[in-house]
Design a protein around this motif. Structure first.
Motif, PDB file in Angstrom:
ATOM      1  N   GLN A  56     -48.309  39.772 -24.410  1.00 12.25           N
ATOM      2  CA  GLN A  56     -48.499  40.837 -23.437  1.00 12.25           C
ATOM      3  C   GLN A  56     -48.990  42.102 -24.132  1.00 12.25           C
ATOM      4  O   GLN A  56     -49.861  42.801 -23.630  1.00 12.25           O
ATOM      5  CB  GLN A  56     -47.195  41.105 -22.708  1.00 12.25           C
ATOM      6  CG  GLN A  56     -46.748  39.914 -21.855  1.00 12.25           C
ATOM      7  CD  GLN A  56     -45.336  40.056 -21.397  1.00 12.25           C
ATOM      8  OE1 GLN A  56     -44.883  41.154 -21.119  1.00 12.25           O
ATOM      9  NE2 GLN A  56     -44.620  38.949 -21.324  1.00 12.25           N
TER      10      GLN A  56
ATOM     11  N   VAL B 258     -44.484  36.690 -16.682  1.00 19.20           N
ATOM     12  CA  VAL B 258     -43.531  36.974 -15.616  1.00 19.20           C
ATOM     13  C   VAL B 258     -42.487  37.967 -16.130  1.00 19.20           C
ATOM     14  O   VAL B 258     -41.979  37.831 -17.235  1.00 19.20           O
ATOM     15  CB  VAL B 258     -42.844  35.676 -15.144  1.00 19.20           C
ATOM     16  CG1 VAL B 258     -41.763  35.984 -14.118  1.00 19.20           C
ATOM     17  CG2 VAL B 258     -43.875  34.736 -14.552  1.00 19.20           C
ATOM     18  N   GLY B 259     -42.188  38.949 -15.324  1.00 19.53           N
ATOM     19  CA  GLY B 259     -41.264  39.994 -15.736  1.00 19.53           C
ATOM     20  C   GLY B 259     -41.976  41.288 -16.067  1.00 19.53           C
ATOM     21  O   GLY B 259     -41.344  42.341 -16.165  1.00 19.53           O
ATOM     22  N   SER B 260     -43.302  41.224 -16.222  1.00 13.89           N
ATOM     23  CA  SER B 260     -44.063  42.439 -16.559  1.00 13.89           C
ATOM     24  C   SER B 260     -45.302  42.600 -15.681  1.00 13.89           C
ATOM     25  O   SER B 260     -46.245  43.288 -16.052  1.00 13.89           O
ATOM     26  CB  SER B 260     -44.489  42.392 -18.034  1.00 13.89           C
ATOM     27  OG  SER B 260     -45.341  41.282 -18.275  1.00 13.89           O
ATOM     28  N   GLN B 261     -45.298  41.982 -14.500  1.00 16.10           N
ATOM     29  CA  GLN B 261     -46.464  42.040 -13.620  1.00 16.10           C
ATOM     30  C   GLN B 261     -46.459  43.255 -12.698  1.00 16.10           C
ATOM     31  O   GLN B 261     -47.521  43.720 -12.256  1.00 16.10           O
ATOM     32  CB  GLN B 261     -46.537  40.767 -12.775  1.00 16.10           C
ATOM     33  CG  GLN B 261     -46.765  39.500 -13.584  1.00 16.10           C
ATOM     34  CD  GLN B 261     -48.070  39.526 -14.352  1.00 16.10           C
ATOM     35  OE1 GLN B 261     -49.136  39.711 -13.778  1.00 16.10           O
ATOM     36  NE2 GLN B 261     -47.985  39.355 -15.653  1.00 16.10           N
ATOM     37  N   LEU B 262     -45.270  43.784 -12.409  1.00 10.99           N
ATOM     38  CA  LEU B 262     -45.160  44.924 -11.513  1.00 10.99           C
ATOM     39  C   LEU B 262     -46.017  46.103 -11.962  1.00 10.99           C
ATOM     40  O   LEU B 262     -46.690  46.751 -11.147  1.00 10.99           O
ATOM     41  CB  LEU B 262     -43.693  45.364 -11.407  1.00 10.99           C
ATOM     42  CG  LEU B 262     -43.439  46.741 -10.791  1.00 10.99           C
ATOM     43  CD1 LEU B 262     -43.686  46.706  -9.299  1.00 10.99           C
ATOM     44  CD2 LEU B 262     -42.031  47.234 -11.093  1.00 10.99           C
TER      45      LEU B 262
ATOM     46  N   ASP C  94     -41.058  39.760 -10.423  1.00 11.50           N
ATOM     47  CA  ASP C  94     -40.563  40.013 -11.778  1.00 11.50           C
ATOM     48  C   ASP C  94     -39.051  39.862 -11.888  1.00 11.50           C
ATOM     49  O   ASP C  94     -38.537  39.420 -12.922  1.00 11.50           O
ATOM     50  CB  ASP C  94     -40.951  41.422 -12.229  1.00 11.50           C
ATOM     51  CG  ASP C  94     -42.381  41.495 -12.768  1.00 11.50           C
ATOM     52  OD1 ASP C  94     -43.004  40.437 -12.935  1.00 11.50           O
ATOM     53  OD2 ASP C  94     -42.857  42.613 -13.014  1.00 11.50           O
ATOM     54  N   THR C  95     -38.328  40.239 -10.844  1.00  8.47           N
ATOM     55  CA  THR C  95     -36.873  40.243 -10.944  1.00  8.47           C
ATOM     56  C   THR C  95     -36.261  38.848 -10.796  1.00  8.47           C
ATOM     57  O   THR C  95     -35.131  38.624 -11.220  1.00  8.47           O
ATOM     58  CB  THR C  95     -36.254  41.183  -9.887  1.00  8.47           C
ATOM     59  OG1 THR C  95     -34.862  41.354 -10.155  1.00  8.47           O
ATOM     60  CG2 THR C  95     -36.392  40.632  -8.480  1.00  8.47           C
TER      61      THR C  95
ATOM     62  N   ARG D 260     -34.665  45.380 -13.434  1.00  7.17           N
ATOM     63  CA  ARG D 260     -35.988  45.757 -13.934  1.00  7.17           C
ATOM     64  C   ARG D 260     -36.219  47.250 -13.681  1.00  7.17           C
ATOM     65  O   ARG D 260     -35.632  47.829 -12.762  1.00  7.17           O
ATOM     66  CB  ARG D 260     -37.126  44.995 -13.226  1.00  7.17           C
ATOM     67  CG  ARG D 260     -37.004  43.498 -13.161  1.00  7.17           C
ATOM     68  CD  ARG D 260     -36.836  42.830 -14.492  1.00  7.17           C
ATOM     69  NE  ARG D 260     -37.979  43.005 -15.373  1.00  7.17           N
ATOM     70  CZ  ARG D 260     -37.925  42.803 -16.695  1.00  7.17           C
ATOM     71  NH1 ARG D 260     -36.793  42.448 -17.270  1.00  7.17           N
ATOM     72  NH2 ARG D 260     -38.990  42.969 -17.434  1.00  7.17           N
TER      73      ARG D 260
ATOM     74  N   TYR E 169     -38.197  50.193 -11.971  1.00  4.02           N
ATOM     75  CA  TYR E 169     -39.013  50.253 -10.764  1.00  4.02           C
ATOM     76  C   TYR E 169     -39.327  51.702 -10.368  1.00  4.02           C
ATOM     77  O   TYR E 169     -40.458  52.141 -10.474  1.00  4.02           O
ATOM     78  CB  TYR E 169     -38.330  49.530  -9.596  1.00  4.02           C
ATOM     79  CG  TYR E 169     -39.137  49.578  -8.325  1.00  4.02           C
ATOM     80  CD1 TYR E 169     -40.284  48.803  -8.187  1.00  4.02           C
ATOM     81  CD2 TYR E 169     -38.775  50.417  -7.268  1.00  4.02           C
ATOM     82  CE1 TYR E 169     -41.055  48.847  -7.027  1.00  4.02           C
ATOM     83  CE2 TYR E 169     -39.539  50.474  -6.099  1.00  4.02           C
ATOM     84  CZ  TYR E 169     -40.673  49.687  -5.983  1.00  4.02           C
ATOM     85  OH  TYR E 169     -41.439  49.745  -4.846  1.00  4.02           O
TER      86      TYR E 169
END
Length: 637
Positions: free
Chosen positions: A3, A98-102, A145-146, A152, A154
């Motif tokens: 990433q 996944v987990g860092s797409q937001l 992500d969550t 996470r 937000y």
């Protein structure tokens, strides 16, 4: 690490692009613009910023397919490793995105909000619809992500540009759900605003600015949150479902309501719409799944998975090699059993026709699910599913090996796959090398209506019966897959794109869907336990295209379940040794987020670990997963 590399590449591209602008001939006025005080620089256009947010809205990045989805698909027995499961299948290696797409969508939503906030009130009011649409995409990716990580960042994420922090606080999953529901309700109020709105039109890649469709999309996200709340606050979950389902205008009713989008053909570095250039290798399709779908004439199977290589030309090539005395050349028994052939006076076999349902159904074979079963007697010799090098034909100097199995259909998610049709060793080379701009789908009519069927069975006061929601959902799923097959021009999608003389297209019509729906496995009977399992099986099947949603469904429902007559769960390891979340590694001492991350982990009861402790990733669950059934146990509401 991957990433970080991607982010640095993106940053570098941005810098280089600026340099190119500077050296390709700027006028004096253009230099003046570049050197203007940042506080006086003209703001971006919110409409174009929204388009860019949609481009960055990416639940299907290549890391999902290469890492995350490859793990979850095997955990839930949707696919099998080609050599069968081994003792390490429940352990996780490197994770994907996944987990860092937001962050990729939220930064654009923040830009949109900041731009609108600087407008006069009367002008800002014209962007209320756009603001709601932008927020909905952010909430969707926040939920994405969550699911596997819990808490996470937000509220404070991507705010440094506007005076916020570089070390955003982590928020608990429970508080995120509350906040998102509040935001989504606000979005619905905005979308119902009658104030004259700025035209979005084709700059909205999914819905063309149609606010009625966005209302359904926002309500769909509310249902996604609601089903995740069932084990923590069932009453609240039912109330959300009742709010959404009270008016059919809130609910997607046909595939024209589905969030299907194409990003165009220009650009690169993530803007390219062809999808991943990397191979999508989820494994071999589960025999339990394919057998269930074949038994019920479920035409989605034809699109979800690939035909195997054993068309009539290839079968005849094996017969010809055997007639030449090649004693090592064999056809798998489970394929030969489906062939009508004659034998001439010399002993040579000739392919006549397919048995049973014929093309295209006979071309789909799944791999049995089991631990180290490749050496079991029932899977050796000519009934072998695992040693694919056995299925080889040599004709003079030409040799080809053929796969008897079916895999995930990569052209559903990759627009630049060169497909080679199976032919005899000396047959002509027939390929499909056309690059096709990719169409992707996220929230859908099928998903919303299957959720409502589930809620109706669990006691929600809804205007339609569970059977009506179920029927609409399953039929919409079948239509959606057919639509994706046509839009993405997958192999064999029409007769003109077939090759073997007996090839039949994999796309289908309403009559095929009706044949599927006539089967008892696709009808609700009034028995709540049985009907719930059928709903979860259909969600499981619908989400073959969305592996993380499939994982969440299996995790919260316990379906597929052990001993089922539909799609049975195979017990290979104790279900307490299967990961239910992804791991989080101990932050580096120099990481400015270290204290925040450690606090969030402590609050969730999580242990820093790697992917080699699956029992820990099972017992330490994300908040909404606490109390859910173990894998294979079935619903426990």
């Amino acid at each position: 690490m991957k990433q970080n590399i991607i982010k640095f590449k993106s940053l570098a591209f941005g810098i280089c692009a600026t340099c190119m602008v500077l050296v390709t001939g700027c006028s004096e006025s253009e230099y003046a613009k570049i050197n203007t005080d940042p506080s006086t620089i003209a703001e971006g256009n919110p409409v174009f910023l929204f388009t860019q947010e949609q481009v960055q809205y990416q639940p299907f990045d290549y890391l999902l397919w290469y890492y995350d989805g490859a793990y979850t698909s095997k955990i839930v027995q949707a696919y099998s490793p080609s050599s069968s499961f081994n003792d390490l299948y429940n352990k996780l290696a490197e994770l994907g995105g996944v987990g860092s797409q937001l962050i990729y969508v939220k930064r654009y939503e923040n830009d949109i909000k900041a731009t609108i906030d600087k407008m006069p009130a009367n002008k800002a009011a014209q962007y209320s619809h756009l603001s709601a649409m932008a927020n909905a995409l952010t909430v969707y990716m926040g939920l994405f992500d969550t699911d596997l990580f819990g808490s996470r960042p937000y509220s404070e994420a991507a705010q440094a540009k506007y005076g916020g922090t570089l070390t955003p606080n982590y928020e608990s999953q429970e508080s995120l759900f509350d906040q998102w529901l509040t935001e989504l309700n606000t979005d619905l109020d905005k979308l119902k605003s009658t104030t004259t709105q700025i035209s979005v039109g084709d700059n909205d890649l999914a819905y063309g600015g149609d606010t009625k469709k966005w209302v359904k999309f926002v309500n769909g996200i509310k249902l996604k949150i609601a089903v995740r709340l069932l084990h923590q606050n069932k009453a609240k979950a039912l109330k959300i479902a009742e709010e959404v389902g009270a008016d059919d205008a809130n609910v997607m009713q046909s595939i024209s309501d589905d969030y299907v989008y194409n990003k165009g053909t220009g650009g690169d570095g993530g803007n390219n719409t062809y999808g991943s250039d990397n191979s999508v290798n989820l494994g071999v399709s589960s025999k339990n799944v394919i057998d269930f779908m074949k038994r019920n004439k479920d035409p989605r199977m034809l699109v979800m998975f690939t035909k195997n290589d054993f068309n009539s030309e290839v079968v005849q090539a094996f017969f010809d090699a055997q007639a030449r005395g090649d004693n090592n050349c064999a056809i798998p028994k489970y394929i030969l059993d489906q062939v009508n052939y004659t034998t001439d006076a010399s002993g040579k076999k000739h392919f006549d026709s397919w048995k049973g349902d014929g093309e295209p159904w006979v071309r789909y074979q799944g791999l049995p699910i089991g631990m180290a079963i490749s050496e079991k007697a029932e899977y050796t010799g000519n009934n072998n599913y695992f040693v694919t090098t056995r299925w080889k034909v040599t004709d003079g100097e030409k040799t080809k090996t053929y796969s008897p199995l079916s895999y995930f259909n990569e052209e559903l998610v990759r627009g630049r796959v060169d497909f080679t049709f199976p032919t005899a060793p000396k047959g002509k080379v027939v390929q499909d090398t056309e690059d096709n701009p990719l169409y992707e789908m996220t929230l859908s009519t099928a998903e919303m209506n299957l959720y409502l069927a589930e809620f109706k069975l669990l006691g929600a006061n809804l205007p339609h019966t569970a059977a009506e929601y179920f029927k609409l959902g399953v039929e919409a799923s079948a239509k959606a897959y057919n639509r994706l097959a046509i839009l993405n021009k997958i192999p064999y999608y029409d007769k003109a794109h077939c090759n073997d003389k007996l090839d039949e297209p994999v796309t289908y019509d309403d009559a095929a869907i009706a044949t599927m729906m006539a089967n008892s496995d696709y009808q609700l009977t009034g028995s709540v336990p049985s009907d719930l399992e059928k709903v979860y099986i259909q969600l499981y099947l619908h989400f073959f295209y969305q592996p993380l949603e499939q994982f969440v469904t299996v995790r919260r429902s316990g379906v597929p379940k052990v001993g089922s007559s539909l799609i049975p769960w195979v017990t290979m390891k104790p279900n307490t040794e299967l990961p239910r979340r992804f791991y989080i590694a101990q932050p580096d001492p120099a990481d400015k987020m270290r204290t925040i991350i450690e606090t969030a982990m402590t609050q969730q009861g999580f242990t820093f670990t790697d992917g080699q402790r699956p029992e820990l990733l099972n017992s330490e669950r994300v908040w909404y997963d606490k109390g859910a059934p173990n894998f294979g146990e079935g619903p426990n509401y």
